[in-house]
Scaffold this active site. Structure first.
Site, PDB file in Angstrom:
ATOM      1  N   ARG A  74      -9.297 -51.251 -23.987  1.00 28.76           N
ATOM      2  CA  ARG A  74      -7.951 -51.446 -24.783  1.00 28.76           C
ATOM      3  C   ARG A  74      -6.854 -50.926 -24.105  1.00 28.76           C
ATOM      4  O   ARG A  74      -5.846 -51.850 -24.286  1.00 28.76           O
ATOM      5  CB  ARG A  74      -8.151 -50.945 -26.261  1.00 28.76           C
ATOM      6  CG  ARG A  74      -9.493 -51.597 -27.008  1.00 28.76           C
ATOM      7  CD  ARG A  74      -9.186 -51.218 -28.691  1.00 28.76           C
ATOM      8  NE  ARG A  74      -8.383 -52.110 -29.234  1.00 28.76           N
ATOM      9  CZ  ARG A  74      -7.091 -51.562 -29.638  1.00 28.76           C
ATOM     10  NH1 ARG A  74      -6.705 -50.315 -29.393  1.00 28.76           N
ATOM     11  NH2 ARG A  74      -5.980 -52.273 -30.288  1.00 28.76           N
ATOM     12  N   TYR A 110     -13.492 -52.576 -31.589  1.00 29.29           N
ATOM     13  CA  TYR A 110     -13.243 -53.055 -30.133  1.00 29.29           C
ATOM     14  C   TYR A 110     -13.323 -52.089 -29.054  1.00 29.29           C
ATOM     15  O   TYR A 110     -12.797 -52.297 -28.078  1.00 29.29           O
ATOM     16  CB  TYR A 110     -11.863 -53.877 -30.275  1.00 29.29           C
ATOM     17  CG  TYR A 110     -11.647 -54.624 -31.521  1.00 29.29           C
ATOM     18  CD1 TYR A 110     -12.487 -56.051 -31.586  1.00 29.29           C
ATOM     19  CD2 TYR A 110     -10.864 -54.629 -32.522  1.00 29.29           C
ATOM     20  CE1 TYR A 110     -12.340 -56.976 -32.518  1.00 29.29           C
ATOM     21  CE2 TYR A 110     -10.765 -55.377 -33.363  1.00 29.29           C
ATOM     22  CZ  TYR A 110     -11.549 -56.372 -33.476  1.00 29.29           C
ATOM     23  OH  TYR A 110     -11.518 -57.427 -34.694  1.00 29.29           O
ATOM     24  N   CYS A 134     -12.767 -48.549  -9.964  1.00 29.31           N
ATOM     25  CA  CYS A 134     -12.013 -48.805  -8.845  1.00 29.31           C
ATOM     26  C   CYS A 134     -10.824 -49.767  -9.129  1.00 29.31           C
ATOM     27  O   CYS A 134     -10.942 -50.957  -8.303  1.00 29.31           O
ATOM     28  CB  CYS A 134     -12.841 -49.196  -7.524  1.00 29.31           C
ATOM     29  SG  CYS A 134     -14.257 -48.029  -7.190  1.00 29.31           S
ATOM     30  N   GLU A 135     -10.142 -49.520  -9.867  1.00 29.23           N
ATOM     31  CA  GLU A 135      -8.801 -50.448 -10.199  1.00 29.23           C
ATOM     32  C   GLU A 135      -7.782 -49.384 -10.606  1.00 29.23           C
ATOM     33  O   GLU A 135      -8.127 -48.646 -11.397  1.00 29.23           O
ATOM     34  CB  GLU A 135      -9.295 -51.178 -11.339  1.00 29.23           C
ATOM     35  CG  GLU A 135      -9.968 -52.307 -11.144  1.00 29.23           C
ATOM     36  CD  GLU A 135      -9.868 -53.465 -11.731  1.00 29.23           C
ATOM     37  OE1 GLU A 135      -8.773 -53.778 -12.233  1.00 29.23           O
ATOM     38  OE2 GLU A 135     -10.869 -54.288 -12.224  1.00 29.23           O
ATOM     39  N   GLY A 167     -12.217 -55.997 -39.899  1.00 28.66           N
ATOM     40  CA  GLY A 167     -12.861 -55.347 -38.966  1.00 28.66           C
ATOM     41  C   GLY A 167     -12.423 -54.145 -38.445  1.00 28.66           C
ATOM     42  O   GLY A 167     -12.667 -53.056 -39.007  1.00 28.66           O
ATOM     43  N   TYR A 225      -4.271 -54.322 -23.510  1.00 29.23           N
ATOM     44  CA  TYR A 225      -3.285 -54.306 -24.253  1.00 29.23           C
ATOM     45  C   TYR A 225      -2.377 -53.368 -24.220  1.00 29.23           C
ATOM     46  O   TYR A 225      -1.036 -53.401 -25.155  1.00 29.23           O
ATOM     47  CB  TYR A 225      -3.635 -54.371 -25.812  1.00 29.23           C
ATOM     48  CG  TYR A 225      -5.071 -55.105 -26.087  1.00 29.23           C
ATOM     49  CD1 TYR A 225      -5.068 -56.526 -26.078  1.00 29.23           C
ATOM     50  CD2 TYR A 225      -6.094 -54.473 -26.561  1.00 29.23           C
ATOM     51  CE1 TYR A 225      -6.246 -57.339 -26.339  1.00 29.23           C
ATOM     52  CE2 TYR A 225      -7.276 -55.510 -26.909  1.00 29.23           C
ATOM     53  CZ  TYR A 225      -7.177 -56.736 -26.729  1.00 29.23           C
ATOM     54  OH  TYR A 225      -8.492 -57.407 -27.130  1.00 29.23           O
TER      55      TYR A 225
HETATM   56  N1  LLP Z   1     -11.501 -62.741 -38.604  1.00 28.06           N
HETATM   57  C1  LLP Z   1     -11.102 -63.697 -37.386  1.00 28.06           C
HETATM   58  C2  LLP Z   1     -11.474 -64.937 -37.461  1.00 28.06           C
HETATM   59  C3  LLP Z   1     -10.890 -63.029 -36.462  1.00 28.06           C
HETATM   60  O1  LLP Z   1     -10.701 -63.599 -35.227  1.00 28.06           O
HETATM   61  C4  LLP Z   1     -10.599 -61.500 -36.321  1.00 28.06           C
HETATM   62  C5  LLP Z   1     -10.256 -60.800 -34.908  1.00 28.06           C
HETATM   63  C6  LLP Z   1     -10.844 -60.940 -37.567  1.00 28.06           C
HETATM   64  C7  LLP Z   1     -11.227 -61.463 -38.619  1.00 28.06           C
HETATM   65  C8  LLP Z   1     -10.861 -59.083 -37.691  1.00 28.06           C
HETATM   66  O2  LLP Z   1      -9.578 -58.833 -37.479  1.00 28.06           O
HETATM   67  P1  LLP Z   1      -9.214 -57.093 -37.672  1.00 28.06           P
HETATM   68  O3  LLP Z   1      -9.417 -57.013 -39.238  1.00 28.06           O
HETATM   69  O4  LLP Z   1     -10.215 -56.472 -36.886  1.00 28.06           O
HETATM   70  O5  LLP Z   1      -7.750 -57.082 -37.202  1.00 28.06           O
HETATM   71  N2  LLP Z   1      -9.826 -57.046 -29.296  1.00 28.06           N
HETATM   72  C9  LLP Z   1      -8.771 -56.954 -30.028  1.00 28.06           C
HETATM   73  C10 LLP Z   1      -8.631 -57.436 -31.295  1.00 28.06           C
HETATM   74  C11 LLP Z   1      -8.944 -58.884 -31.385  1.00 28.06           C
HETATM   75  C12 LLP Z   1      -9.229 -59.607 -32.775  1.00 28.06           C
HETATM   76  C13 LLP Z   1      -9.925 -60.843 -32.652  1.00 28.06           C
HETATM   77  N3  LLP Z   1     -10.075 -61.314 -34.003  1.00 28.06           N
HETATM   78  C14 LLP Z   1      -8.211 -55.447 -29.987  1.00 28.06           C
HETATM   79  O6  LLP Z   1      -8.932 -54.655 -29.448  1.00 28.06           O
HETATM   80  O7  LLP Z   1      -7.133 -55.037 -30.632  1.00 28.06           O
END
Ligand code: LLP
Length: 429
Positions: free
Chosen positions: A312, A371, A342-343, A275, A316
């Site tokens: 983000r 994201y 407002c936070e 992703g 995080y």
């Molecule tokens: N496959 C599964 C089953 C997942 O749960 C995820 C991400 C991916 C693939 C893709 O992961 P990536 O290649 O994007 O690292 N909101 C968070 C990230 C949450 C990731 C959740 N799962 C952020 O903004 O860092």
């Protein structure tokens, strides 16, 4: 490598000056570069050319239809986690045979929709989910291809909120129980074993956790073979990190090489679910400075994008580079860049050294393609912002800014509250 570069001190998205888009559309907005998205997809997918593979873009990172379409045209599939994502994927023209359905909490309605759509396989995460899927498939006279998402108990060495492959996490089925679970599945009438899968976490900057997970999955596949259960797919999930600040993650080429060196199996198709590594650095958030203020403790730069647009940093503590859209020779200051919400958790940067920006300046919040919009919300009743795709010397609005009517769509005031006689006698009329 991305296509957000300065020319004559002006930030451009490919050949379009970012300030031109801001002038035409107003701020804030997300801006993606078509060439970068395509290049990142090709670099990742192409790195696996020596093995049978399928790149299933994790669309939770960015689910805009135009972006999905781009990957569909490149031959990509998607990793989905909800019925809504399935709807988007089909609408964008993704081939259902290239859709893997992940997620720890699929509902029976989700399953029905996915079975109807004939997705490639379900990555299942619990014994109860397996039972329900078998029942749903039976009811529909179908057979569902499954892959058990195993939890290999590997520390991905990333932020705890995005670590998923540790025994203490809610994800997957403990790898120690996988054999037993597969045996049970092989006796179920409406399920077929398609593969083995895992996803250990996100924003990983080292290769060893991926390789360790693969070793464990290979061992499991060997044991499954031993009891007569063959698998066609080995799904390694996503998780490869990107550079937000000083990180030096492996290039997709190195990632692919490490996996292929360890793989040593010709009869399985590898599924990858990247992703962030594809879209993260292909997008920026453009925002305008509304006000500046200095207290005895701090300097604040108040911008028109808030935590509802990009959560983000608040959620995080993530770092996003902040660059001027037009370079100036201003002195440097240390400041917090904050939004209008407002936070106190509403910030895009804290104690960051940067130009002493002034009211009206445009800022680019970098590495916001993954994201970013997909996690945005209407908090504080703020319409969600526009998404724009730059390509060559043109730009295309791929999602319009929401209106106030959009904000209240679906809400109703019940009839009885509109009746006069329901008001207390003291109420001001
Ligand atoms: N496959 C599964 C089953 C997942 O749960 C995820 C991400 C991916 C693939 C893709 O992961 P990536 O290649 O994007 O690292 N909101 C968070 C990230 C949450 C990731 C959740 N799962 C952020 O903004 O860092």
């Amino acid at each position: 490598m991305h296509h957000f570069q300065y020319r004559n001190n002006e930030l451009h998205c490919e050949d379009v000056p970012v300030s031109r888009i801001a002038k035409d559309l107003g701020t804030p907005f997300y801006l993606y570069s078509y060439a970068t998205l395509r290049q990142h997809f090709r670099a990742f997918d192409g790195a696996f050319n020596d093995v049978p593979h399928l790149t299933c873009f994790a669309m939770k990172s960015n689910s805009n239809l135009a972006i999905l379409k781009l990957f569909a045209l490149e031959g990509g599939g998607v990793d989905i986690v909800s019925g809504g994502e399935l709807y988007r994927a089909l609408k964008a023209g993704i081939d259902p045979k290239k859709i893997v359905y992940s997620g720890v909490g699929k509902t029976s309605e989700d399953m029905e929709y996915a079975l109807q759509s004939r997705v490639l396989m379900f990555n299942v995460e619990s014994s109860q989910e397996i039972l329900l899927l078998n029942e749903m498939a039976g009811r529909m006279g179908k057979k569902a291809g499954i892959s058990i998402r195993v939890n290999p108990d590997i520390d991905p060495q990333t932020h705890p909120y995005i670590s998923t492959g540790l025994r203490e996490n809610k994800f997957g089925i403990d790898i120690r129980n996988a054999l037993e679970e597969y045996t049970r599945v092989s006796g179920m009438r409406n399920l077929t074993v398609s593969g083995v899968s895992c996803h250990i976490g996100s924003q990983l900057t080292r290769l060893s956790p991926f390789v360790d997970a693969l070793k464990k999955l290979k061992e499991l596949i060997g044991k499954l073979k031993g009891i007569g259960i063959g698998v066609s797919y080995l799904d390694l999930g996503g998780g490869l990190g990107i550079t937000y600040d000083q990180e030096e993650p492996p290039h997709p080429r190195e990632y692919a090489k490490a996996i292929q060196d360890e793989l040593d199996m010709k009869d399985v198709t590898v599924i990858l679910e990247p992703g962030r590594v594809i879209v993260g650095n292909a997008g920026i958030l453009v925002t305008r400075v509304l006000y500046t203020k200095t207290t005895p403790e701090k300097s604040f730069i108040i911008v028109d994008a808030g935590m509802n647009d990009l959560i983000r940093p608040s959620l995080y503590g993530s770092f996003h580079g902040i660059e001027p859209v037009r370079v100036t020779c201003r002195r440097k200051i240390k400041a917090d860049v904050v939004g209008p919400i407002c936070e106190s958790s509403d910030f895009l940067a804290k104690d960051r050294e940067m130009d002493s920006f002034e009211t009206g300046d445009l800022l680019a919040i970098m590495s916001a393609g993954a994201y970013g919009f997909s996690m945005s919300s209407n908090y504080n009743s703020r319409p969600r912002i526009a998404e724009v795709l730059g390509k060559g010397d043109a730009y295309h609005v791929i999602r319009t800014r929401e209106s106030y009517e959009d904000l209240v769509r679906g809400e109703t005031i019940p009839e009885f509250m509109l009746k006069d006689d329901d008001r207390p006698p003291t109420a001001d009329r």
